[in-house]
Design a protein around this motif. Structure first.
Motif, PDB file in Angstrom:
ATOM      1  N   LYS A  35       1.904  12.189  -5.901  1.00 27.12           N
ATOM      2  CA  LYS A  35       1.780  11.374  -4.694  1.00 27.12           C
ATOM      3  C   LYS A  35       2.530  12.021  -3.519  1.00 27.12           C
ATOM      4  O   LYS A  35       2.061  11.980  -2.387  1.00 27.12           O
ATOM      5  N   GLU A  38       0.298  14.590  -2.168  1.00 29.59           N
ATOM      6  CA  GLU A  38      -0.815  13.958  -1.448  1.00 29.59           C
ATOM      7  C   GLU A  38      -0.375  13.521  -0.058  1.00 29.59           C
ATOM      8  O   GLU A  38      -1.133  13.637   0.911  1.00 29.59           O
ATOM      9  N   TRP A  39       0.861  13.011   0.074  1.00 32.29           N
ATOM     10  CA  TRP A  39       1.363  12.539   1.364  1.00 32.29           C
ATOM     11  C   TRP A  39       1.921  13.665   2.220  1.00 32.29           C
ATOM     12  O   TRP A  39       2.313  13.452   3.361  1.00 32.29           O
ATOM     13  N   TYR A  67       4.592   2.262  -3.307  1.00 30.96           N
ATOM     14  CA  TYR A  67       3.674   2.282  -2.165  1.00 30.96           C
ATOM     15  C   TYR A  67       2.714   1.110  -2.247  1.00 30.96           C
ATOM     16  O   TYR A  67       2.464   0.559  -3.317  1.00 30.96           O
ATOM     17  N   ASN A  77      -2.315   4.354   2.187  1.00 30.97           N
ATOM     18  CA  ASN A  77      -1.016   4.013   1.599  1.00 30.97           C
ATOM     19  C   ASN A  77       0.046   3.759   2.659  1.00 30.97           C
ATOM     20  O   ASN A  77       0.059   4.379   3.714  1.00 30.97           O
ATOM     21  N   THR A  78       0.918   2.805   2.347  1.00 35.47           N
ATOM     22  CA  THR A  78       2.152   2.588   3.092  1.00 35.47           C
ATOM     23  C   THR A  78       3.300   2.725   2.100  1.00 35.47           C
ATOM     24  O   THR A  78       3.257   2.121   1.029  1.00 35.47           O
ATOM     25  N   LEU A  79       4.290   3.526   2.437  1.00 35.02           N
ATOM     26  CA  LEU A  79       5.414   3.746   1.517  1.00 35.02           C
ATOM     27  C   LEU A  79       6.385   2.578   1.563  1.00 35.02           C
ATOM     28  O   LEU A  79       6.574   1.935   2.599  1.00 35.02           O
ATOM     29  N   HIS A  92       4.700   4.372   7.223  1.00 28.74           N
ATOM     30  CA  HIS A  92       3.541   5.234   6.967  1.00 28.74           C
ATOM     31  C   HIS A  92       4.029   6.618   6.518  1.00 28.74           C
ATOM     32  O   HIS A  92       5.018   7.129   7.038  1.00 28.74           O
ATOM     33  N   PRO A  93       3.350   7.247   5.540  1.00 28.57           N
ATOM     34  CA  PRO A  93       3.797   8.556   5.044  1.00 28.57           C
ATOM     35  C   PRO A  93       3.930   9.606   6.143  1.00 28.57           C
ATOM     36  O   PRO A  93       4.887  10.375   6.154  1.00 28.57           O
ATOM     37  N   LYS A  97       7.284  11.684   7.208  1.00 32.35           N
ATOM     38  CA  LYS A  97       7.248  13.148   7.242  1.00 32.35           C
ATOM     39  C   LYS A  97       7.775  13.665   8.568  1.00 32.35           C
ATOM     40  O   LYS A  97       8.527  14.626   8.630  1.00 32.35           O
ATOM     41  N   PHE A 200      -2.257  17.132   5.185  1.00 34.86           N
ATOM     42  CA  PHE A 200      -0.837  16.790   5.102  1.00 34.86           C
ATOM     43  C   PHE A 200      -0.005  17.988   4.660  1.00 34.86           C
ATOM     44  O   PHE A 200       1.048  18.258   5.210  1.00 34.86           O
TER      45      PHE A 200
END
Length: 286
Positions: A35, A38-39, A67, A77-79, A92-93, A97, A200
């Motif tokens: 994950k 992915e993010w 998430y 997704n929201t972490l 938000h990822p 970041k 990403f």
């Protein structure tokens, strides 16, 4: 000035957005690494455990507890992150970041000065009225528009011919499938392996393209056709090959498969694949 005291959480400075209810947690360390990749938060072998959560006046260390998923296709997704005082908040990822960058929250003084200087020069040019400055301003202001004006003059002077509009062929819309929101049982076979570009982490991710995908249900069996899923470590354990038949549980969402970047032809898919299978489990290879 940023206060760097990650061990001390000042709750009154933080605006918490707690999760609405239950949220997804990680099955194991491999799922956590998958994950994070992915993010776009970490692609290293050793998964990063702590991250900076920043505001203009402070920064804190947080950990990712899980998430949430939302959206019509349940693919956004929201972490859910935890502060050291135990408080949870959602983020938000991509925003988390961005917080890892040292420049986050800082105004570029150079850019600001350049903007201020440019504005001053233009104002001086307007007020001074000297020929050199006026010509310079005229060149700057017309640089981007001169070619457009020339093209416009050419088009206006050219003889105009009447255009006959041809009727556009009507597109036949494929009816949308009513996808179940819960986990269901699938049968499918492996069509091919492909690569899809992940913005990403700016890399190509491995995926498995499935064909003859069918949701098995006594009440309402459903033909999906083509679908795709991530070629996760769980799937790699089965050493899949083209043509293998599979049974598994999972969720399906309407998410079109993208294309890989600078990849060989064998890893490109020549037909649209409109559905994605998320988190396949209880996999049986026949």
């Amino acid at each position: 000035m940023i206060i760097q005291r990650p061990q001390l959480e000042q709750s009154e400075l933080t605006k918490y957005i707690p999760p609405k209810g239950d949220y997804e947690t990680f099955r194991d360390i491999d799922h956590y690494k998958e994950k994070l990749k992915e993010w776009g938060l970490s692609s290293a072998r050793e998964a990063k455990k702590e991250f900076w959560y920043k505001d203009r006046n402070y920064q804190r260390m947080v950990t990712i507890k899980g998430y949430e998923t939302y959206g019509n296709a349940q693919d956004i997704n929201t972490l859910v992150v935890e502060f050291q005082d135990g408080n949870l908040t959602c983020i938000h990822p991509a925003f988390l970041k961005e917080m890892q960058q040292s420049s986050f929250g800082k105004e570029s003084l150079l850019t600001f000065d350049e903007k201020e200087t440019t504005a001053s020069e233009v104002e001086i040019g307007k007020q001074d009225g000297s020929a050199a400055e006026a010509n310079l301003l005229a060149e700057v202001m017309t640089e981007d528009t001169s070619s457009v004006e020339e093209e416009f003059v050419k088009k206006e002077s050219a003889p105009k011919t009447a255009k006959v509009k041809e009727p556009k062929p009507k597109k036949t819309k494929t009816p949308k499938l009513e996808l179940p929101a819960d986990k269901v049982h699938f049968t499918a076979s492996v069509k091919q392996f492909a690569l899809v570009y992940n913005p990403f982490n700016e890399e190509n991710d491995e995926v498995v393209v499935l064909e003859n995908v069918q949701i098995i249900s006594e009440d309402n069996p459903l033909e999906i056709g083509l679908a795709w899923c991530s070629h996760s470590k769980t799937l790699k354990k089965f050493e899949l090959a083209i043509g293998d038949s599979l049974e598994f549980d999972g969720k399906v969402a309407a998410k079109k498969l993208g294309k890989g970047k600078d990849v060989e032809e064998e890893f490109l898919v020549d037909v649209p694949v409109l559905y994605k299978v998320n988190n396949p489990s209880k996999i049986v290879k026949k």
